[in-house]
Motif scaffolding. Structure first.
Motif, PDB file in Angstrom:
ATOM      1  N   ALA A  91      43.569 -34.384  35.458  1.00  0.00           N
ATOM      2  CA  ALA A  91      44.421 -35.859  35.816  1.00  0.00           C
ATOM      3  C   ALA A  91      44.835 -35.850  37.104  1.00  0.00           C
ATOM      4  O   ALA A  91      44.832 -36.769  37.642  1.00  0.00           O
ATOM      5  CB  ALA A  91      45.479 -35.875  34.977  1.00  0.00           C
ATOM      6  N   SER A  92      45.276 -34.443  37.796  1.00  0.00           N
ATOM      7  CA  SER A  92      45.500 -34.365  39.353  1.00  0.00           C
ATOM      8  C   SER A  92      44.839 -33.127  39.768  1.00  0.00           C
ATOM      9  O   SER A  92      45.165 -32.010  39.301  1.00  0.00           O
ATOM     10  CB  SER A  92      46.860 -34.264  39.220  1.00  0.00           C
ATOM     11  OG  SER A  92      47.429 -34.110  40.935  1.00  0.00           O
ATOM     12  N   LYS A  93      44.157 -33.215  40.954  1.00  0.00           N
ATOM     13  CA  LYS A  93      43.732 -31.892  41.641  1.00  0.00           C
ATOM     14  C   LYS A  93      44.388 -31.264  42.590  1.00  0.00           C
ATOM     15  O   LYS A  93      44.004 -30.566  43.584  1.00  0.00           O
ATOM     16  CB  LYS A  93      42.363 -32.278  42.303  1.00  0.00           C
ATOM     17  CG  LYS A  93      41.277 -32.809  41.045  1.00  0.00           C
ATOM     18  CD  LYS A  93      39.882 -32.879  41.754  1.00  0.00           C
ATOM     19  CE  LYS A  93      38.760 -33.489  40.703  1.00  0.00           C
ATOM     20  NZ  LYS A  93      37.579 -33.420  41.200  1.00  0.00           N
ATOM     21  N   ASP A  94      45.737 -31.401  42.405  1.00  0.00           N
ATOM     22  CA  ASP A  94      46.756 -31.068  43.407  1.00  0.00           C
ATOM     23  C   ASP A  94      46.446 -29.463  43.552  1.00  0.00           C
ATOM     24  O   ASP A  94      46.296 -28.649  42.525  1.00  0.00           O
ATOM     25  CB  ASP A  94      48.024 -31.158  42.853  1.00  0.00           C
ATOM     26  CG  ASP A  94      49.327 -30.622  43.922  1.00  0.00           C
ATOM     27  OD1 ASP A  94      49.374 -29.652  44.102  1.00  0.00           O
ATOM     28  OD2 ASP A  94      49.766 -31.772  44.566  1.00  0.00           O
ATOM     29  N   PRO A  95      46.224 -28.926  44.745  1.00  0.00           N
ATOM     30  CA  PRO A  95      45.921 -27.415  44.935  1.00  0.00           C
ATOM     31  C   PRO A  95      47.103 -26.534  44.373  1.00  0.00           C
ATOM     32  O   PRO A  95      46.749 -25.398  44.039  1.00  0.00           O
ATOM     33  CB  PRO A  95      45.716 -27.186  46.279  1.00  0.00           C
ATOM     34  CG  PRO A  95      46.373 -28.443  47.117  1.00  0.00           C
ATOM     35  CD  PRO A  95      46.415 -29.599  46.127  1.00  0.00           C
ATOM     36  N   TYR A  96      48.180 -27.076  44.342  1.00  0.00           N
ATOM     37  CA  TYR A  96      49.583 -26.155  43.965  1.00  0.00           C
ATOM     38  C   TYR A  96      49.852 -26.557  42.560  1.00  0.00           C
ATOM     39  O   TYR A  96      50.133 -25.386  41.879  1.00  0.00           O
ATOM     40  CB  TYR A  96      50.664 -26.442  45.078  1.00  0.00           C
ATOM     41  CG  TYR A  96      50.257 -25.996  46.337  1.00  0.00           C
ATOM     42  CD1 TYR A  96      50.048 -24.659  46.785  1.00  0.00           C
ATOM     43  CD2 TYR A  96      49.858 -27.176  47.399  1.00  0.00           C
ATOM     44  CE1 TYR A  96      49.790 -24.464  48.139  1.00  0.00           C
ATOM     45  CE2 TYR A  96      49.858 -26.970  48.655  1.00  0.00           C
ATOM     46  CZ  TYR A  96      49.452 -25.615  49.038  1.00  0.00           C
ATOM     47  OH  TYR A  96      49.269 -25.327  50.404  1.00  0.00           O
ATOM     48  N   SER A  97      49.921 -27.611  42.193  1.00  0.00           N
ATOM     49  CA  SER A  97      50.435 -27.970  40.714  1.00  0.00           C
ATOM     50  C   SER A  97      49.289 -28.846  40.189  1.00  0.00           C
ATOM     51  O   SER A  97      49.669 -30.105  39.873  1.00  0.00           O
ATOM     52  CB  SER A  97      51.787 -28.581  40.954  1.00  0.00           C
ATOM     53  OG  SER A  97      52.689 -27.603  41.298  1.00  0.00           O
ATOM     54  N   PRO A  98      47.984 -28.395  39.841  1.00  0.00           N
ATOM     55  CA  PRO A  98      47.125 -29.408  39.087  1.00  0.00           C
ATOM     56  C   PRO A  98      47.659 -29.791  37.813  1.00  0.00           C
ATOM     57  O   PRO A  98      48.451 -29.036  37.010  1.00  0.00           O
ATOM     58  CB  PRO A  98      45.888 -28.443  39.016  1.00  0.00           C
ATOM     59  CG  PRO A  98      46.547 -27.123  38.864  1.00  0.00           C
ATOM     60  CD  PRO A  98      47.699 -26.913  40.008  1.00  0.00           C
ATOM     61  N   VAL A  99      47.160 -30.919  37.282  1.00  0.00           N
ATOM     62  CA  VAL A  99      47.694 -31.548  36.066  1.00  0.00           C
ATOM     63  C   VAL A  99      46.283 -31.685  35.370  1.00  0.00           C
ATOM     64  O   VAL A  99      45.624 -32.572  35.815  1.00  0.00           O
ATOM     65  CB  VAL A  99      48.402 -32.941  36.275  1.00  0.00           C
ATOM     66  CG1 VAL A  99      48.799 -33.501  34.728  1.00  0.00           C
ATOM     67  CG2 VAL A  99      49.677 -32.631  36.922  1.00  0.00           C
ATOM     68  N   ALA A 100      46.230 -30.898  34.060  1.00  0.00           N
ATOM     69  CA  ALA A 100      45.166 -31.320  33.130  1.00  0.00           C
ATOM     70  C   ALA A 100      45.563 -31.068  31.849  1.00  0.00           C
ATOM     71  O   ALA A 100      46.476 -30.588  31.462  1.00  0.00           O
ATOM     72  CB  ALA A 100      44.080 -30.205  33.607  1.00  0.00           C
ATOM     73  N   TYR A 101      44.637 -31.803  30.922  1.00  0.00           N
ATOM     74  CA  TYR A 101      44.782 -31.568  29.515  1.00  0.00           C
ATOM     75  C   TYR A 101      43.785 -31.622  28.679  1.00  0.00           C
ATOM     76  O   TYR A 101      42.431 -31.765  29.373  1.00  0.00           O
ATOM     77  CB  TYR A 101      45.716 -32.972  29.045  1.00  0.00           C
ATOM     78  CG  TYR A 101      44.779 -34.084  29.196  1.00  0.00           C
ATOM     79  CD1 TYR A 101      44.178 -34.860  28.148  1.00  0.00           C
ATOM     80  CD2 TYR A 101      45.005 -34.850  30.504  1.00  0.00           C
ATOM     81  CE1 TYR A 101      43.536 -35.873  28.161  1.00  0.00           C
ATOM     82  CE2 TYR A 101      44.475 -36.258  30.398  1.00  0.00           C
ATOM     83  CZ  TYR A 101      43.646 -36.735  29.577  1.00  0.00           C
ATOM     84  OH  TYR A 101      42.827 -37.778  29.647  1.00  0.00           O
ATOM     85  N   VAL A 102      43.911 -30.910  27.619  1.00  0.00           N
ATOM     86  CA  VAL A 102      42.640 -31.101  26.553  1.00  0.00           C
ATOM     87  C   VAL A 102      42.467 -32.090  25.686  1.00  0.00           C
ATOM     88  O   VAL A 102      43.413 -32.546  25.095  1.00  0.00           O
ATOM     89  CB  VAL A 102      43.133 -29.598  25.721  1.00  0.00           C
ATOM     90  CG1 VAL A 102      41.878 -29.600  24.841  1.00  0.00           C
ATOM     91  CG2 VAL A 102      43.138 -28.388  26.300  1.00  0.00           C
ATOM     92  N   LYS A 103      41.340 -32.712  25.751  1.00  0.00           N
ATOM     93  CA  LYS A 103      41.076 -33.930  25.080  1.00  0.00           C
ATOM     94  C   LYS A 103      40.158 -33.549  23.742  1.00  0.00           C
ATOM     95  O   LYS A 103      39.262 -32.971  24.043  1.00  0.00           O
ATOM     96  CB  LYS A 103      40.158 -34.980  25.897  1.00  0.00           C
ATOM     97  CG  LYS A 103      39.860 -36.130  25.016  1.00  0.00           C
ATOM     98  CD  LYS A 103      39.207 -37.209  25.884  1.00  0.00           C
ATOM     99  CE  LYS A 103      38.740 -38.456  25.160  1.00  0.00           C
ATOM    100  NZ  LYS A 103      37.854 -39.556  26.069  1.00  0.00           N
ATOM    101  N   ILE A 104      40.946 -33.695  22.535  1.00  0.00           N
ATOM    102  CA  ILE A 104      40.480 -33.068  21.386  1.00  0.00           C
ATOM    103  C   ILE A 104      39.611 -34.283  20.412  1.00  0.00           C
ATOM    104  O   ILE A 104      40.146 -35.166  20.368  1.00  0.00           O
ATOM    105  CB  ILE A 104      41.454 -32.428  20.756  1.00  0.00           C
ATOM    106  CG1 ILE A 104      42.293 -31.306  20.967  1.00  0.00           C
ATOM    107  CG2 ILE A 104      40.848 -31.984  19.297  1.00  0.00           C
ATOM    108  CD1 ILE A 104      43.308 -30.758  20.403  1.00  0.00           C
ATOM    109  N   SER A 105      38.311 -34.015  20.406  1.00  0.00           N
ATOM    110  CA  SER A 105      37.688 -35.044  19.840  1.00  0.00           C
ATOM    111  C   SER A 105      37.227 -34.884  18.282  1.00  0.00           C
ATOM    112  O   SER A 105      36.812 -35.663  17.551  1.00  0.00           O
ATOM    113  CB  SER A 105      36.209 -35.399  20.457  1.00  0.00           C
ATOM    114  OG  SER A 105      35.556 -34.067  20.740  1.00  0.00           O
TER     115      SER A 105
END
Length: 295
Positions: A91-105
Motif C-alpha cells: 500500500a505504501s513503499k515508504d523506505p522507512y515504514s512501508p505499509v503492506a497487507y496480505v490479501k487472502i483469496s
C-alpha cells in the motif's frame, strides 16, 4: 484494557504459551518489512519483534497499530483456519515504514483431533495481584425492596422495582404503550423513576449506568429524545439493545447509581484518543471502585 499497562513482552510470551497461533496480515511501522514479517507467524518473529521494541520503540503486541494479525488456531477452536491462497499487497513503499497487507483469496477449516476438549490455559498475567479480583459485585447489602407494585391495564405486573444500599442503588422500570402511547408511556416511566429517586434523597445526576432495552429498535429515536431530557451534564454510560417483549411494552430501563464520589468521561468532540460521542450517554463512568462502560 489493563493489558495496555503491563509489560508487552511478557504479554506476547503469554499469548504464544497459551497455544494461540496468529499470523501477521498487515504491517505499517518503522522496522517492519513485507519480506521479513508479513505472513509470518508470531512465533517465527517473536525475537525480531523484541529486538525492534528496544531499538524503535515498537509495541511488540502491535497495540500502537504497528501490525495486525489473524488468529489461525487457539485452544478453544474446534477447527483451525488454513490459508490456501494469498498475495502481498504493497500500500505504501515508504523506505522507512512501508505499509503492506496480505490479501487472502482462499482458505478452509481443518478439523482438529482431540481425545478430550482441552481446557484453555490461564495466562500468568491473570494471576497477578493487581488484576485479580476476588468476590462478586454486590450493589446492595439488603434484600431488594419493592417500592412500587402498581399494575396497569391487563395486569402485566409491577411497573417499578428498586433496591438501595449504603453506596449503590439499582432500579428497573418498564414503559407501556397503553393507555398513553409511546411518548406518554416513556415520560410516565421516567417521571416515576424520578419520584423514587427523590424519595431516597437522590436524583438523576446520581445515576452512572443504564441499560435501555427496546422492544422495537425502530422506536430508538423517539425514546432517545425523551430519555435525553433527563440526563444533561455528565450523563450515565449506557447499553442499548433490542430485546423481545410483549406488544404493549415499549422499553425497560435498568439503572445503577451511587451516592459515592463519581467521575465521568463524556467526549462529544473529535479526539485522538477516544471515540466521539454524539448521544446522551458517557463513554464511561466511575463510582466508588467500579467502572461502567457504554456499549
Amino acid at each position: 484494557a489493563f493489558l495496555w499497562h503491563i509489560d508487552q513482552r511478557r504479554l506476547l510470551r503469554d499469548i504464544l504459551n497459551s497455544g494461540i497461533d496468529a499470523v501477521i496480515v498487515k504491517i505499517g511501522s518503522l522496522g517492519l518489512s513485507p519480506d521479513k514479517h508479513l505472513a509470518k507467524h508470531l512465533s517465527e518473529v517473536e525475537k525480531d519483534l523484541l529486538r525492534l521494541g528496544g531499538e524503535c520503540g515498537l509495541n511488540v503486541c502491535g497495540e500502537g497499530g504497528e501490525f495486525e494479525t489473524l488468529t489461525l488456531d487457539a485452544p478453544i477452536f474446534k477447527r483451525k483456519v488454513v490459508i490456501d491462497k494469498s498475495e502481498t499487497v504493497i500500500a505504501s513503499k515508504d523506505p522507512y515504514s512501508p505499509v503492506a497487507y496480505v490479501k487472502i483469496s482462499k482458505l478452509h477449516l481443518e478439523d482438529k483431533v482431540f481425545e478430550y476438549f482441552p481446557k484453555p490455559p490461564i495466562p500468568s498475567l491473570l494471576h497477578s495481584p493487581q488484576v485479580e479480583h476476588s468476590g462478586e459485585i454486590s450493589l446492595c447489602h439488603v434484600a431488594p425492596v419493592k417500592l412500587i407494585a402498581d399494575t396497569i391495564p391487563g395486569d402485566l405486573g409491577p411497573l417499578t422495582n428498586a433496591c438501595f444500599g449504603e453506596k449503590y442503588f439499582c432500579l428497573s422500570s418498564v414503559a407501556y404503550s397503553k393507555p398513553d402511547g409511546l411518548e406518554g408511556g416513556v415520560k410516565s416511566m421516567m417521571q416515576q423513576i424520578g419520584t423514587i429517586l427523590h424519595q431516597n434523597q437522590l436524583d438523576y445526576s446520581h445515576v452512572i449506568q443504564t441499560n435501555l432495552l427496546l422492544t422495537d429498535i425502530n422506536n430508538y429515536n423517539n425514546v432517545n429524545k425523551i430519555y435525553s431530557n433527563y440526563f444533561k451534564l455528565k450523563p450515565p454510560s449506557r447499553v442499548c439493545l433490542q430485546t423481545p417483549s410483549n406488544s404493549n411494552t415499549i422499553c425497560r430501563l435498568q439503572l445503577i447509581g451511587t451516592r459515592a464520589e463519581k467521575t465521568c468521561m463524556h467526549i462529544q468532540s473529535r479526539s485522538y484518543w477516544a471515540p466521539a460521542n454524539i448521544g446522551p450517554y458517557a463513554q464511561c463512568h466511575t463510582g466508588g471502585n467500579w467502572v461502567f462502560v457504554g456499549g
